[in-house]
Design a protein around this motif. Structure first.
Motif, short mmCIF file in Angstrom:
data_model
loop_
_atom_site.label_atom_id
_atom_site.label_comp_id
_atom_site.label_asym_id
_atom_site.label_seq_id
_atom_site.Cartn_x
_atom_site.Cartn_y
_atom_site.Cartn_z
N VAL A 79 0.00 -6.45 4.47
CA VAL A 79 -0.04 -5.63 3.25
C VAL A 79 -1.35 -4.86 3.19
O VAL A 79 -1.38 -3.67 2.86
N GLN A 80 -2.43 -5.54 3.58
CA GLN A 80 -3.74 -4.88 3.57
C GLN A 80 -3.77 -3.69 4.53
O GLN A 80 -4.27 -2.62 4.19
N MET B 202 -1.73 -0.91 3.06
CA MET B 202 -2.45 -0.23 1.98
C MET B 202 -3.41 0.80 2.55
O MET B 202 -3.55 1.90 2.01
N LEU C 49 -3.18 4.65 1.82
CA LEU C 49 -4.33 5.33 1.21
C LEU C 49 -4.70 6.58 2.01
O LEU C 49 -4.80 7.69 1.47
N SER D 82 -10.15 3.67 -3.46
CA SER D 82 -10.42 2.33 -2.95
C SER D 82 -10.96 1.44 -4.06
O SER D 82 -10.65 0.26 -4.13
N ALA E 210 -8.21 0.27 -6.19
CA ALA E 210 -7.48 -0.78 -5.47
C ALA E 210 -8.24 -2.10 -5.51
O ALA E 210 -7.65 -3.17 -5.69
N SER F 71 -6.92 -5.49 -7.14
CA SER F 71 -6.87 -6.68 -6.29
C SER F 71 -7.61 -7.85 -6.94
O SER F 71 -7.06 -8.95 -7.07
N ALA G 291 -4.10 -5.80 -1.60
CA ALA G 291 -4.20 -4.53 -2.34
C ALA G 291 -5.46 -3.75 -1.98
O ALA G 291 -5.48 -2.53 -2.05
N ARG G 292 -6.49 -4.48 -1.57
CA ARG G 292 -7.74 -3.82 -1.29
C ARG G 292 -7.84 -3.52 0.20
O ARG G 292 -8.00 -4.40 1.02
N PRO G 293 -7.73 -2.23 0.57
CA PRO G 293 -7.74 -1.92 2.00
C PRO G 293 -9.11 -2.17 2.60
O PRO G 293 -10.13 -1.94 1.95
#
Lengths: 331, 227
Positions: free
Chosen positions: A131-132, A135, A139, A158, A161, A165, A235-237
């Motif tokens: 998922v990361q 994302m 993005l 970011s 996000a 997150s 969620a946080r790339p």
């Protein structure tokens, strides 16, 4: 007997709380040049099996970076360069996840709190890493490729996000904690009031059937909260993945960048999965050791579950407050 | 019996906590520092009296950071000084918090300098990198005589790795005859130090005291002498 079960529980919770605040939350924000997000991290420690590899990489960093950069430049007309990129990205993912990122801490604590099985722990780890990666691809794909956004706009995205997150991490911790405590207190009262056979907690005689009970009760919710945990962590790339994609895009080989990010995700998933397996194993070991002593297993179960949930909550709150303080990028 | 049980429980707990710490905070981030690589050149500007007025920095960012930083700042696919100017603004504004990674000294005395002037970014169309240029003027022009002028360029926290350019790292502009400049490269990081630094997460900007001494040797020093 009550004392011996409660005192260590308090000690354990206090230690976990302290651990959560070891999180280095200060100065999270941009690079000295005002663009590009710097990553938040928990306090690193100096042990671990990768220290030799890490020091080698630290010394060779500029060379490794140049190898990567030249491979990316050649990728358009030289397929072997793609192999180099995938290899470097895989290694980056493995080592990056071993670092002080929030993913593994959240997932390990989540597994403590929910007492998930080994297999589910590993699935959750890989899912969160993928998922990361997705994302990061989303993005860069959306902002850089279609909207032609500036670096500052991407930093801002970011940052949002990050906030989502960390907020979700705190939320999961809170939900787990509330759910656990809600399930604990009424039964506790029942036990002290009348001695219902299944309700006893710390009176020293554990029943074998009890341990399986909460899992069955929670089974329905587990998938939903696991999905939430996966999304919260993913969620946080990761900054590295974003940089790989943007660089690939600049060289006109976005697809190679996507392959690189998938390799990073796999590497990250492998490390986080390994640590998750360690967490599940450590918990299992402690439970088995405790089971030899009457009454301890249940106390341990509570300590792990409450401690894990509390850690996830505090961790999420600390990161969230740091992200909110760090302020928007300035372009 | 009570005592024994208590001791066992405590030991078990300590074991469990150690495991928890081991799981949640182990190992360290490889490659955390540095995050940006800068290839630096310096131009030393003299006035008619032969005094040093200012230093002009020309900093080439690494390709990945350049790609990230220049996103969306093109006009019809072309990057020009004009389109990149907002980025230059942000760069110099942010750099003020880091004293522009520059220290100037003569005879052991620190020299004051002002805010950046004449700053812009050039795009290298060959490799796509960005070169940030800005001028730091000395508060008072310095007649370089007995003591050399030392210009230290570097990040004491090693977030940014500064390397002086291989070709023409320093140029003296309008210098009188007899002036020379040379570069003292930083001592290369030994593996233990590099490993300690790499363990720091990228959010750390303030180095712990035991490491800050170590990174002092990471400065590139431009030494200007006039006979």
């Amino acid at each position: 007997m009550k004392m011996s079960a409660r005192t260590p529980a308090i000690v354990a919770l206090a230690a976990l709380a302290l651990l959560a605040f070891e999180v280095v939350a200060a100065a999270q924000g941009t690079t000295p040049f005002g663009v590009g997000r710097a990553e938040p991290a928990i306090n690193p420690s100096s042990f671990g099996p990768l220290s030799g590899v890490a020091s080698y990489i630290a010394v060779k960093q500029a060379e490794i970076y140049r190898l990567f950069a030249s491979a990316m430049r050649q990728a358009a007309h030289d397929p072997t360069a793609i192999v180099t990129i995938i290899g470097l990205c895989l290694a980056y993912g493995v080592l990056h996840a071993a670092g002080p990122g929030h993913g593994k801490a959240v997932i390990s604590s989540y597994l403590f709190a929910t007492r998930e099985t080994l297999r589910r722990g590993i699935v959750i780890s890989f899912a969160a890493s993928l998922v990361q990666g997705a994302m990061a691809i989303a993005l860069v794909g959306v902002f850089a490729l279609f909207f032609k956004a500036t670096a500052a706009a991407m930093d801002q995205a970011s940052r949002y996000a990050e906030i989502v997150s960390y907020g979700l991490v705190a939320l999961i911790g809170g939900v787990l904690l509330v759910r656990k405590l809600a399930g604990l207190w009424p039964r506790h009262r029942l036990a002290s009031a009348g001695g219902v056979a299944a309700g006893h907690l710390d009176d020293g005689t554990c029943c074998d059937g009890h341990a399986a009970d909460p899992r069955m009760l929670q089974g329905k919710f587990d998938l939903r909260s696991a999905a939430l945990a996966v999304f919260a962590v993913g969620a946080r790339p990761c900054t590295g993945a974003v940089l790989v994609l943007v660089f690939a895009l600049a060289q006109g080989v976005f697809a190679v960048g996507i392959l690189g990010v998938l390799a990073i995700s796999l590497g990250t998933g492998a490390t986080v999965g390994l640590l998750a397996a360690l967490a599940v194993g450590a918990q299992g070991l402690a439970m088995r050791l405790a089971a030899r002593r009457s009454g301890l297993a249940l106390a341990f179960q509570h300590i792990f579950e409450i401690g894990g949930a509390l850690f996830v909550l505090l961790f999420g709150l600390t990161l969230l407050s740091a992200a909110l303080i760090s302020g928007p990028a300035s372009l | 019996m009570m005592m024994q049980k208590h001791g066992f429980l405590r030991r078990l707990l300590i074991c469990g906590l150690l495991l928890a710490v081991g799981v949640t905070a182990p190992t360290h981030k490889a490659a955390a520092h540095p995050h940006v690589i800068v290839e630096a050149r310096a131009e030393i500007l003299f006035n008619e009296k032969g005094e040093v007025m200012a230093v002009r920095h020309l900093w080439r960012f690494d390709e990945a950071f350049s790609s990230f930083a220049k996103q969306g700042l093109d006009k019809d696919g072309k990057y020009t000084r004009e389109t990149l100017q907002p980025l230059a603004e942000v760069n110099v504004k942010s750099l003020s918090e880091f004293s522009y990674f520059t220290r100037m000294k003569t005879g052991g005395k620190r020299l004051e300098f002002g805010k950046p002037e004449n700053y812009w970014i050039d795009h290298d169309d060959k490799d796509g990198t960005l070169v940030l240029q800005f001028t730091l003027a000395l508060a008072a022009p310095l007649p370089v005589a007995a003591a050399p002028l030392m210009i230290e360029i570097g990040d004491p926290e090693y977030f940014v790795a500064f390397e002086m350019a291989k070709a023409k790292p320093v140029a003296l502009l309008q210098a009188r005859a007899g002036c020379e400049a040379r570069v003292r490269e930083p001592a290369s990081l030994d593996s233990a130090a590099a490993s300690q630094l790499s363990r720091l997460p990228s959010s750390v900007r303030q180095l712990p005291p035991e490491l800050s001494g170590l990174t002092q040797s990471l400065f590139n020093v431009v030494i200007v002498t006039c006979s």
